[in-house]
Design an enzyme around this catalytic site. Sequence first.
Site, PDB file in Angstrom:
ATOM      1  N   SER A  56       0.875  -1.164   0.163  1.00 37.83           N
ATOM      2  CA  SER A  56       0.096  -0.031  -0.082  1.00 37.83           C
ATOM      3  C   SER A  56       0.841   1.263   0.102  1.00 37.83           C
ATOM      4  CB  SER A  56      -1.039   0.049   1.256  1.00 37.83           C
ATOM      5  OG  SER A  56      -1.730  -1.055   1.399  1.00 37.83           O
TER       6      SER A  56
HETATM    7  N1  SAH Z   1      -0.613  -5.161   3.950  1.00 36.48           N
HETATM    8  C1  SAH Z   1       0.291  -5.757   2.669  1.00 36.48           C
HETATM    9  C2  SAH Z   1      -0.590  -5.233   1.563  1.00 36.48           C
HETATM   10  C3  SAH Z   1      -1.477  -5.962   1.137  1.00 36.48           C
HETATM   11  S1  SAH Z   1      -1.972  -6.252  -0.396  1.00 36.48           S
HETATM   12  C4  SAH Z   1       1.533  -4.764   2.786  1.00 36.48           C
HETATM   13  O1  SAH Z   1       1.775  -4.166   3.918  1.00 36.48           O
HETATM   14  O2  SAH Z   1       2.391  -5.127   1.906  1.00 36.48           O
HETATM   15  C5  SAH Z   1      -3.368  -7.414   0.083  1.00 36.48           C
HETATM   16  C6  SAH Z   1      -2.857  -8.912   0.268  1.00 36.48           C
HETATM   17  O3  SAH Z   1      -3.890  -9.516   0.629  1.00 36.48           O
HETATM   18  C7  SAH Z   1      -1.934  -9.649  -1.055  1.00 36.48           C
HETATM   19  O4  SAH Z   1      -0.822  -9.972  -0.497  1.00 36.48           O
HETATM   20  C8  SAH Z   1      -3.074 -10.642  -1.074  1.00 36.48           C
HETATM   21  O5  SAH Z   1      -2.329 -11.908  -1.699  1.00 36.48           O
HETATM   22  C9  SAH Z   1      -3.764 -10.836   0.305  1.00 36.48           C
HETATM   23  N2  SAH Z   1      -5.055 -11.643   0.510  1.00 36.48           N
HETATM   24  C10 SAH Z   1      -6.028 -11.587  -0.624  1.00 36.48           C
HETATM   25  N3  SAH Z   1      -6.931 -12.348  -0.166  1.00 36.48           N
HETATM   26  C11 SAH Z   1      -6.530 -13.082   1.244  1.00 36.48           C
HETATM   27  C12 SAH Z   1      -7.072 -13.848   2.049  1.00 36.48           C
HETATM   28  N4  SAH Z   1      -8.482 -14.215   1.911  1.00 36.48           N
HETATM   29  N5  SAH Z   1      -6.429 -14.115   3.009  1.00 36.48           N
HETATM   30  C13 SAH Z   1      -5.300 -13.850   3.332  1.00 36.48           C
HETATM   31  N6  SAH Z   1      -4.398 -12.866   2.377  1.00 36.48           N
HETATM   32  C14 SAH Z   1      -5.154 -12.585   1.419  1.00 36.48           C
END
Ligand code: SAH
Length: 210
Positions: A56
């Site tokens: 993000s």
């Molecule tokens: N918090 C992260 C950014 C997240 S991007 C950072 O600081 O870099 C969103 C993330 O959510 C992605 O890595 C994606 O693979 C994950 N994601 C999506 N659906 C999910 C689920 N049901 N359970 C766990 N992770 C999930």
Amino acid sequence: MKDSLLKYWKKINLIKDKRLIEAFKKIKREDFILEKDVKRAYGDYPLDIDYGQTISQPSTVMIMTESLELKEGNKVLEVGTGSGYQAAIIAELIGKTGKVYTTEIVNELVAFAKENLKKAKIKNVEIIKKDGSSGLKKFAPYDKIILTAACAKIPDVLIKQLNDPGILVAPVGPLYMQEMIKLIKKSGTIERINLGNFVFVPLKGEFGYS
Ligand code: SAH
């Protein structure tokens, strides 16, 4: 670059919690991005971390972190580890007595985040490879819960896993744009505050978009 971002935040009065500024100064975003992007580490935009996912943008991380009203010793659940950067910032604010449990659905990103957190010497974060849309019952309830992927509706099971009192923050709405919802659980009641519009990658899994 880092300084100009800090100056900008000061100008618009984005962050009130001084400890959050200190955490941002201390944790290197460079440790959580791809080698090729290191020069862009402090641009205020999301960056690709492969597998169709992004870290993000710094302002968004700050807004979400501040909204959690983190205290020393808090137990926090994150859904969507990605690079591990958001978890690292939270970990810094809750101190050694606090703990972040963070769930990630993509195997390769679990490995990526583990490596990044090791580089940053963060010890109070545990990464769990699982579909986090149903939370993580094992260590519930959590003082704070953060979803870093967009959902159409906050899964009820996550609200159940939130402590009372507790705060949950999540981008909620259609795929193209979401409202950042701060949900406050207190004395058995639930209040929702809209923090504005954001765009996130979609939540997958059982309670993700169908
Ligand atoms: N918090 C992260 C950014 C997240 S991007 C950072 O600081 O870099 C969103 C993330 O959510 C992605 O890595 C994606 O693979 C994950 N994601 C999506 N659906 C999910 C689920 N049901 N359970 C766990 N992770 C999930």
